[in-house]
Design a protein around this motif. Sequence first.
Motif, short mmCIF file in Angstrom:
data_model
loop_
_atom_site.label_atom_id
_atom_site.label_comp_id
_atom_site.label_asym_id
_atom_site.label_seq_id
_atom_site.Cartn_x
_atom_site.Cartn_y
_atom_site.Cartn_z
N ASN A 119 6.00 5.34 2.55
CA ASN A 119 4.69 5.80 2.09
C ASN A 119 4.77 6.96 1.10
O ASN A 119 3.74 7.45 0.63
CB ASN A 119 3.78 6.17 3.27
N ARG A 120 5.98 7.41 0.78
CA ARG A 120 6.15 8.44 -0.26
C ARG A 120 6.44 7.82 -1.62
O ARG A 120 6.70 8.54 -2.59
CB ARG A 120 7.28 9.40 0.13
N CYS A 121 6.39 6.48 -1.68
CA CYS A 121 6.75 5.77 -2.91
C CYS A 121 5.49 5.27 -3.61
O CYS A 121 4.56 4.75 -2.98
CB CYS A 121 7.65 4.60 -2.56
N ASN A 135 6.61 -8.66 -7.18
CA ASN A 135 7.17 -8.69 -5.83
C ASN A 135 7.57 -7.28 -5.38
O ASN A 135 7.42 -6.94 -4.20
CB ASN A 135 8.37 -9.63 -5.77
N GLY A 136 8.06 -6.47 -6.31
CA GLY A 136 8.41 -5.10 -5.97
C GLY A 136 7.19 -4.28 -5.57
O GLY A 136 7.24 -3.48 -4.62
N LEU A 137 6.08 -4.46 -6.28
CA LEU A 137 4.83 -3.78 -5.91
C LEU A 137 4.37 -4.24 -4.52
O LEU A 137 3.89 -3.43 -3.71
CB LEU A 137 3.74 -4.05 -6.94
N ASP A 138 4.51 -5.53 -4.26
CA ASP A 138 4.14 -6.06 -2.95
C ASP A 138 4.99 -5.41 -1.85
O ASP A 138 4.48 -5.07 -0.78
CB ASP A 138 4.31 -7.57 -2.95
N ALA A 139 6.29 -5.24 -2.11
CA ALA A 139 7.18 -4.60 -1.14
C ALA A 139 6.76 -3.14 -0.91
O ALA A 139 6.74 -2.66 0.23
CB ALA A 139 8.62 -4.67 -1.63
N ILE A 140 6.43 -2.44 -1.98
CA ILE A 140 5.99 -1.04 -1.86
C ILE A 140 4.74 -0.97 -1.00
O ILE A 140 4.63 -0.12 -0.09
CB ILE A 140 5.74 -0.43 -3.25
N GLY A 144 4.05 0.78 2.91
CA GLY A 144 3.15 1.92 3.04
C GLY A 144 2.88 2.71 1.78
O GLY A 144 2.13 3.69 1.81
N GLY A 145 3.49 2.30 0.66
CA GLY A 145 3.32 3.03 -0.59
C GLY A 145 2.10 2.59 -1.37
O GLY A 145 1.34 1.71 -0.95
N LEU A 146 1.92 3.20 -2.54
CA LEU A 146 0.77 2.93 -3.40
C LEU A 146 1.21 2.14 -4.63
O LEU A 146 2.36 2.25 -5.08
CB LEU A 146 0.10 4.23 -3.83
N THR A 147 0.26 1.39 -5.19
CA THR A 147 0.56 0.56 -6.36
C THR A 147 -0.38 0.89 -7.51
O THR A 147 -1.58 1.07 -7.32
CB THR A 147 0.44 -0.93 -6.02
N LYS A 195 3.92 2.84 7.80
CA LYS A 195 4.06 1.43 8.18
C LYS A 195 5.52 1.15 8.51
O LYS A 195 6.43 1.80 7.96
CB LYS A 195 3.61 0.50 7.04
N ASN A 196 5.74 0.21 9.40
CA ASN A 196 7.10 -0.25 9.65
C ASN A 196 7.57 -1.08 8.47
O ASN A 196 6.84 -1.91 7.95
CB ASN A 196 7.16 -1.08 10.93
N VAL A 197 8.80 -0.85 8.05
CA VAL A 197 9.35 -1.60 6.92
C VAL A 197 9.67 -3.02 7.39
O VAL A 197 10.45 -3.20 8.32
CB VAL A 197 10.62 -0.94 6.37
N PRO A 198 9.07 -4.04 6.77
CA PRO A 198 9.36 -5.43 7.19
C PRO A 198 10.84 -5.76 7.06
O PRO A 198 11.49 -5.41 6.07
CB PRO A 198 8.52 -6.26 6.20
N ILE A 199 11.37 -6.44 8.07
CA ILE A 199 12.80 -6.72 8.11
C ILE A 199 13.24 -7.60 6.95
O ILE A 199 14.36 -7.47 6.43
CB ILE A 199 13.20 -7.37 9.46
N ASN A 200 12.36 -8.50 6.47
CA ASN A 200 12.76 -9.36 5.35
C ASN A 200 12.97 -8.57 4.07
O ASN A 200 13.83 -8.90 3.25
CB ASN A 200 11.73 -10.48 5.13
N ILE A 201 12.20 -7.48 3.90
CA ILE A 201 12.38 -6.63 2.71
C ILE A 201 13.69 -5.86 2.81
O ILE A 201 14.43 -5.73 1.82
CB ILE A 201 11.18 -5.67 2.55
N VAL A 202 14.01 -5.38 4.01
CA VAL A 202 15.29 -4.69 4.21
C VAL A 202 16.45 -5.63 3.93
O VAL A 202 17.42 -5.28 3.23
CB VAL A 202 15.38 -4.14 5.65
#
Length: 327
Positions: A119-121, A135-140, A144-147, A195-202
């Motif tokens: 959420n700091r991103c 897709n990168g914006l969707d991951a952010i 928990g981050g902003l777009t 937010k919890n980071v989704p495992i698929n993004i990790v």
Amino acid sequence: MAENFRTFVIGASSGGYRALKKILCDIPTGLNAAFLVVLHSAFNSTNSYASILKKNVDLTVVDAENGMQIEVDTIYFAKPDHHLFISNNKILLSKGPRENLFRPSIDVLFRSAAVAYQNRCIGILLTGRLNDGTNGLDAIQKCGGLTVIENPETAEFSGMPLFAHKTIAIDYVVNPENMAEVIRKIVKEEFPEDKNVPINIVRENDIAMRIKSQISLQDKLGKKVAMSCATYGGPLWKMKNSNPVRYRCHVGHAFTQEALLKSQDASLEEALWVSIRTLEEKKTLLNNMIIEYENKGMKTLAESYNNKIEEVSEHINSIKSALQLND
């Protein structure tokens, strides 16, 4: 670096340098924020955008180097032909497989920043063609981050920001001349909810960074499809829970549907050119054989090869027609 610092990751393609210059020149020091930038460029580009911009920007501007510690009040530019990652508050560079036909890829930077800073991103997508960055914006957003996107109506090339706007719920749509003001506004606000980071993004971030084997993770991330990688030729997996729809091969190349189609077009055109060259060489060889057989008085055999030359010429003309070439 204070705990409440922000990391702004910025992606741009066609027309990006002009938009970046307009934005970065207006950002003041003292915002407790770092800025990392991917600007699509040719793999053999010798441009150092950092050296060009540092004369007009208040922040420190540098070319990213492997192992650099990320500091506030600093702008880091990705090097040509190198992916830019963030890990443990440090910069990592890689010449790994292209994503969406690009290296550096905006998606690669945005995804790693989403995992690293959550959420700091803040992801900012500017002018450009096709759809690298969405897709990168969707991951952010999922971390928990902003777009933020450049206003597609005024962008020099609307493709990238417009695709993002139609694909995910963007937090801010901004003209370049107002971008610095929005950045200052964001750093004064409370952080978005954790937010919890989704495992698929990790997992996908680990693949791109070459931390984990692609082969062992592909089945967890997607479903194998009856298509091949236009770059490598191996099988493709359609990514689960991906926005937009994307594909990966086990070597690591990644494509949106549009990027895959463009890559297939390029591969097909290359194959057709090779076919034309091979057929032209065959035609030359047949002509030499006909001359040799005629000189030896073997006119029947020479005539049979004349018929083969006609067939080869027809094939050449058919391929040229497919390539829409003129004689």
